[in-house]
Design a protein around this motif. Structure first.
Motif, PDB file in Angstrom:
ATOM      1  N   VAL A 185     -32.907  28.034 -44.606  1.00 37.72           N
ATOM      2  CA  VAL A 185     -33.269  29.461 -44.985  1.00 37.72           C
ATOM      3  C   VAL A 185     -34.218  29.786 -45.989  1.00 37.72           C
ATOM      4  N   ALA A 186     -33.879  29.333 -47.510  1.00 32.98           N
ATOM      5  CA  ALA A 186     -34.367  29.597 -48.466  1.00 32.98           C
ATOM      6  C   ALA A 186     -35.843  29.002 -47.930  1.00 32.98           C
ATOM      7  N   LEU A 220     -30.284  32.958 -36.929  1.00 36.43           N
ATOM      8  CA  LEU A 220     -29.840  31.760 -35.792  1.00 36.43           C
ATOM      9  C   LEU A 220     -29.579  30.754 -37.059  1.00 36.43           C
ATOM     10  N   LEU A 221     -30.229  30.621 -38.098  1.00 31.54           N
ATOM     11  CA  LEU A 221     -30.062  29.332 -38.869  1.00 31.54           C
ATOM     12  C   LEU A 221     -28.720  30.049 -39.715  1.00 31.54           C
ATOM     13  N   LEU A 222     -28.626  30.924 -39.976  1.00 38.95           N
ATOM     14  CA  LEU A 222     -27.613  31.736 -40.684  1.00 38.95           C
ATOM     15  C   LEU A 222     -26.194  31.491 -39.614  1.00 38.95           C
ATOM     16  N   CYS A 264     -25.441  24.860 -32.681  1.00 39.45           N
ATOM     17  CA  CYS A 264     -26.287  24.095 -33.324  1.00 39.45           C
ATOM     18  C   CYS A 264     -27.226  23.595 -32.283  1.00 39.45           C
ATOM     19  N   ALA A 265     -27.848  23.774 -31.149  1.00 40.08           N
ATOM     20  CA  ALA A 265     -28.293  22.903 -30.230  1.00 40.08           C
ATOM     21  C   ALA A 265     -29.427  23.799 -30.582  1.00 40.08           C
ATOM     22  N   ALA A 266     -29.136  24.972 -29.951  1.00 30.45           N
ATOM     23  CA  ALA A 266     -30.436  26.294 -30.200  1.00 30.45           C
ATOM     24  C   ALA A 266     -31.214  26.153 -30.890  1.00 30.45           C
ATOM     25  N   ALA A 317     -40.275  32.821 -41.220  1.00 32.71           N
ATOM     26  CA  ALA A 317     -39.008  33.663 -41.497  1.00 32.71           C
ATOM     27  C   ALA A 317     -38.918  34.817 -40.503  1.00 32.71           C
ATOM     28  N   GLU A 318     -39.402  34.678 -39.184  1.00 30.70           N
ATOM     29  CA  GLU A 318     -38.595  35.418 -38.071  1.00 30.70           C
ATOM     30  C   GLU A 318     -37.465  35.155 -38.592  1.00 30.70           C
ATOM     31  N   ALA A 319     -37.434  36.905 -38.388  1.00 26.20           N
ATOM     32  CA  ALA A 319     -35.953  37.330 -38.093  1.00 26.20           C
ATOM     33  C   ALA A 319     -35.229  36.640 -37.277  1.00 26.20           C
TER      34      ALA A 319
END
Length: 114
Positions: free
Chosen positions: A25-26, A43-45, A76-78, A36-38
């Motif tokens: 994320v960072a 999804l990462l968060l 996680c797969a996504a 940095a797309e929302a």
């Protein structure tokens, strides 16, 4: 409840995935653009949170861990698929690999006898 070796592996994979996705994320926010797309950051968060939650459920021996692991495997797969779209970036490649490993162990844990 005593954790099995496969549960110990899954806890470790969830913990690793949590840390790698948080670092990603960072990285993505610093890179900007498509990184940095929302939707990608969200999804990462999501992955960060579900990995932590799944690890916590297994560590404390919750009888519901198979449910959180099922959701974790899907998320996680996504996340791995999303990171694969930017696999020319070493950090994104590492994130995708870590997410795939976590998805695999969580999928197995979600189908194990509750």
């Amino acid at each position: 409840m005593t954790a099995s070796p496969s549960m110990d592996d899954c806890i470790r994979n969830c913990t690793d995935c949590h840390a790698v996705c948080l670092a990603t994320v960072a990285h993505c926010l610093t890179k900007g653009g498509q990184h940095a797309e929302a939707g990608h950051i969200r999804l990462l968060l999501d992955c960060v949170d579900i990995c932590r939650t799944s690890a916590d459920f297994m560590i404390r021996g919750s009888r519901f861990h198979h449910r959180t692991c099922g959701a974790c495997a899907e998320i996680c797969a996504a996340c791995a698929d999303g990171c694969d779209r930017m696999a020319d970036d070493p950090m994104m490649k590492r994130c995708a690999e870590t997410c795939r490993r976590c998805a695999e162990s969580c999928r197995a844990m979600s189908t194990a006898a509750a």
